[in-house]
Design a protein around this motif. Structure first.
Motif, mmCIF file in Angstrom:
data_model
loop_
_atom_site.group_PDB
_atom_site.id
_atom_site.type_symbol
_atom_site.label_atom_id
_atom_site.label_comp_id
_atom_site.label_asym_id
_atom_site.label_seq_id
_atom_site.Cartn_x
_atom_site.Cartn_y
_atom_site.Cartn_z
ATOM 1 N N TYR A 170 64.256 -66.707 -74.262
ATOM 2 C CA TYR A 170 63.996 -68.118 -73.985
ATOM 3 C C TYR A 170 64.408 -68.412 -72.552
ATOM 4 N N PHE A 171 63.410 -68.598 -71.686
ATOM 5 C CA PHE A 171 63.646 -68.852 -70.265
ATOM 6 C C PHE A 171 64.631 -67.844 -69.663
ATOM 7 N N GLY A 172 64.453 -66.572 -69.979
ATOM 8 C CA GLY A 172 65.255 -65.506 -69.392
ATOM 9 C C GLY A 172 66.485 -65.106 -70.180
ATOM 10 N N ALA A 173 66.963 -65.956 -71.074
ATOM 11 C CA ALA A 173 68.123 -65.617 -71.895
ATOM 12 C C ALA A 173 67.649 -64.859 -73.135
ATOM 13 N N VAL A 174 68.444 -63.888 -73.565
ATOM 14 C CA VAL A 174 68.116 -63.099 -74.753
ATOM 15 C C VAL A 174 69.231 -63.285 -75.767
ATOM 16 N N GLU A 175 68.833 -63.591 -77.013
ATOM 17 C CA GLU A 175 69.833 -63.756 -78.067
ATOM 18 C C GLU A 175 69.347 -63.082 -79.340
ATOM 19 N N ALA A 176 70.267 -62.443 -80.047
ATOM 20 C CA ALA A 176 69.948 -61.815 -81.328
ATOM 21 C C ALA A 176 69.584 -62.899 -82.334
ATOM 22 N N ILE A 177 68.675 -62.564 -83.251
ATOM 23 C CA ILE A 177 68.296 -63.498 -84.317
ATOM 24 C C ILE A 177 68.550 -62.840 -85.660
ATOM 25 N N ASP A 178 68.755 -63.679 -86.667
ATOM 26 C CA ASP A 178 68.828 -63.187 -88.039
ATOM 27 C C ASP A 178 67.407 -62.949 -88.502
ATOM 28 N N PHE A 179 67.117 -61.710 -88.875
ATOM 29 C CA PHE A 179 65.761 -61.363 -89.303
ATOM 30 C C PHE A 179 65.648 -61.543 -90.804
ATOM 31 N N ILE A 180 64.692 -62.380 -91.217
ATOM 32 C CA ILE A 180 64.394 -62.585 -92.634
ATOM 33 C C ILE A 180 63.114 -61.830 -92.980
ATOM 34 N N SER A 181 62.072 -62.076 -92.188
ATOM 35 C CA SER A 181 60.788 -61.412 -92.363
ATOM 36 C C SER A 181 59.973 -61.603 -91.088
ATOM 37 N N TYR A 182 58.940 -60.793 -90.944
ATOM 38 C CA TYR A 182 58.060 -60.956 -89.793
ATOM 39 C C TYR A 182 57.372 -62.320 -89.842
#
Length: 98
Positions: free
Chosen positions: A68-80
């Motif tokens: 997001y605008f150059g920042a990278v953050e891990a996300i909780d993956f539920i499903s594609y």
């Protein structure tokens, strides 16, 4: 068996609807499971860094994450499908922004 790319799409967004480009890439394994994905909204007018990627989701580098605008953050993956929905909400919130 190697992964197979099942989607490789790029769509230009008209200038009056926000400009930019939507990119979607998806790979599956021999069982039909999604193994890799890359979803991106690219607009060099909004963000010059990260090759113009304003918002995007992918699972490169061994983890699911959001750009997001150059920042990278891990996300909780539920499903594609959940990731697709998050991406849709993110980029449509930016429509019309200059």
């Amino acid at each position: 068996m190697p992964e197979v790319k099942i989607h490789d799409e790029s769509h230009k967004i008209p200038d009056k609807r926000g400009n930019g480009r939507l990119r979607r890439e998806v790979w599956i394994d021999d069982q039909g499971r999604i193994t890799r994905y890359n979803l991106a909204y690219i607009n060099h007018n909004l963000h010059a860094g990260d090759n113009g990627r304003v918002v995007g989701y992918d699972n490169a580098h061994g983890f699911h994450h959001r750009h997001y605008f150059g920042a990278v953050e891990a996300i909780d993956f539920i499903s594609y499908e959940d990731v697709e929905e998050r991406f849709e909400l993110d980029w449509t919130a930016l429509k019309g922004r200059k």
